[in-house]
Design a protein around this motif. Structure first.
Motif: not given
Ligand SMILES: Cc1cc2nc3c(=O)[nH]c(=O)nc-3n(C[C@H](O)[C@H](O)[C@H](O)COP(=O)(O)OP(=O)(O)OC[C@H]3O[C@@H](n4cnc5c(N)ncnc54)[C@H](O)[C@@H]3O)c2cc1C
Length: 421
Positions: A21-23, A47-51, A54-57, A258-260, A359-362, A384-386, A388-390
């Protein structure tokens, strides 16, 4: 095809690494600002953590994870096999430095500053989502019906006083409910619910995967490029365009974002950026035939479990497990989340439940990293949105696009600098 309302990018090229969701929000905002954007994702977007969140905003989740009172509770939480905090055997020595920083972040003066910095992001979170959801035709993916926080005893209600006060101070409307009033609001709640509070202005996303997918689709339809490649290295030699090396090629751009998620740690380390980022693995169980119909998302404060009505059923989620990023998931923890959810909602049927973990990036201070990579002129960091990344995805995207365009960002980014550690 969307029109760019702001030509600040002037056609300069940006590569965004990671389509969570972040990238994705970074890519959408950069595209909107007139940059030529390539989004590189090794798997399918979202399809990683953002999948599986809990969907909370969580627009009023101002309080950080680490609070002054917590250090006394942590040892007991670590050995309680049913607690929301789990540390895999053998992981503690590796996580120890992170936990020390986590406890330091819980000092009262530091907490006040962290709350202010989280507030700045969260107060702008929905305003940043609105335009990109509207342009993608995805407004229905954030619904605002309110959320119920439930407590099983007077003691736990008192334990939640700080969190409620911080929310109130930040302008949240909070309605106090007795146990019976809570059951009138949400008939699926069981007799263990002693008290509750209803926050009518909070929303949720009924399908977080679809949210990322629809934003990516909008990005691609608008002329953005999506590549399915694994990034191995980001090179940012001074005076030259930064390069992204993948397993199949090399890509040059004027800027790299960098938003991985959790995997940003290793890529950033190659650039000499050392942010203490730890996976706090969360679990969910998706209940397609849950046996209850929910009006609102429910949070069990005692158990740190969330019960969310989703498009495809009810999702129960929770747990922060320190196990590193390569260990296999322990799906017994998804069953534990169901057990916690059923304690406050006994009618929930778990048959046919689909477990998931991510994996929550915390960071230890519950603040993301948003800003330039120290020592690297052409790399911006957004990770590093832990917990609340959504919620913080869109505001992060907007701030990154402002930085990329050389504008003064709408918020002071000092609290989110990578070199604060
Ligand atoms: C159980 C649970 C409940 C949660 N509930 C909430 C909630 O209710 N509200 C909320 O705001 N947040 C919630 N969160 C947190 C939120 O889901 C995360 O903070 C957020 O999804 C992080 O998003 P991201 O884009 O940083 O990481 P990710 O979604 O992990 O995305 C990173 C992406 O980078 C890609 N990537 C990694 N390495 C590479 C590479 N070398 N080359 C190319 N691509 C790469 C990965 O495949 C992935 O798609 C929850 C998390 C969990 C686990």
């Amino acid at each position: 095809m969307s029109k760019s309302p702001d030509p600040a990018g002037g056609g300069r090229s940006v590569i965004v690494v990671g389509a969570g969701i972040v990238g994705t929000c970074c890519a959408v905002y950069l595209k909107r600002a007139g940059f030529a954007v390539t989004l590189i994702e090794r798997d399918a977007p979202g399809e990683a953590c953002s999948f599986g969140n809990a969907g909370s905003i969580g627009l009023t989740s101002f309080a950080p994870q680490s609070l002054p009172s917590l250090w006394r509770k942590i040892p007991a939480m670590m050995i309680d096999r049913k607690s929301a905090l789990q540390v895999r055997p053998g992981q503690f020595p590796r996580s120890f430095p992170w936990f020390m920083r986590f406890l330091m972040a819980g000092r009262p003066r530091r907490v006040a500053k962290i709350i202010a910095a989280r507030k700045a992001l969260l107060n702008n979170a929905m305003g940043a989502f609105d335009p990109i959801l509207a342009e993608a035709g995805a407004q229905g993916l954030i619904e605002t019906h309110g959320k119920i926080f439930v407590y099983e005893s007077e003691r736990s209600y008192e334990g939640g006083a700080f969190d409620r006060q911080v929310r109130r101070d930040g302008g949240a409307r909070i309605e106090e409910l007795s146990g019976d009033e809570a059951r009138e609001h949400e008939p699926a709640l069981g007799p263990r619910v002693h008290r509750a509070v209803f926050l009518p202005d909070l929303g949720h996303c009924p399908n977080p995967l679809r949210l990322t997918q629809e934003l990516v689709e909008h990005f691609v339809q608008g002329g953005g490029t999506l590549l399915k490649e694994t990034v191995l290295t980001i090179e940012d030699a001074t005076g030259a365009a930064p390069r992204v090396i993948t397993e199949t090629g090399r890509h040059e751009a004027d800027l790299v974002v960098l938003a991985a998620g959790i995997w940003s740690r290793a890529l950033a380390a190659q650039l000499g950026v050392k942010v203490p980022l730890e996976s706090q693995r969360g679990y969910h169980m998706m209940l397609p035939e849950s046996g209850v119909s929910l009006r609102y998302p429910v949070i069990s404060v005692d158990r740190n479990a969330l019960i969310t009505p989703m498009e495809l059923g009810i999702r129960v989620s929770g747990i922060a497990e320190h196990a590193g990023i390569t260990a296999p998931p322990n799906y017994a923890l998804a069953d534990l989340v169901v057990e916690h959810a059923r304690a406050v909602m006994p009618g929930l049927v778990a048959d046919g439940g689909e477990p998931w973990s991510g994996h929550r990036p915390s960071t230890p201070d519950s603040l993301p990293v948003i800003g330039p990579a120290p020592g690297n002129g052409s790399v911006l960091l957004a990770y590093g949105h832990g917990h609340t990344g959504l919620t913080m995805g869109a505001i992060t995207g907007r701030l990154i696009s402002e930085l990329a365009a050389g504008q003064t960002p709408g918020l002071d980014l000092t609290p989110y600098r990578a070199d604060r550690f």
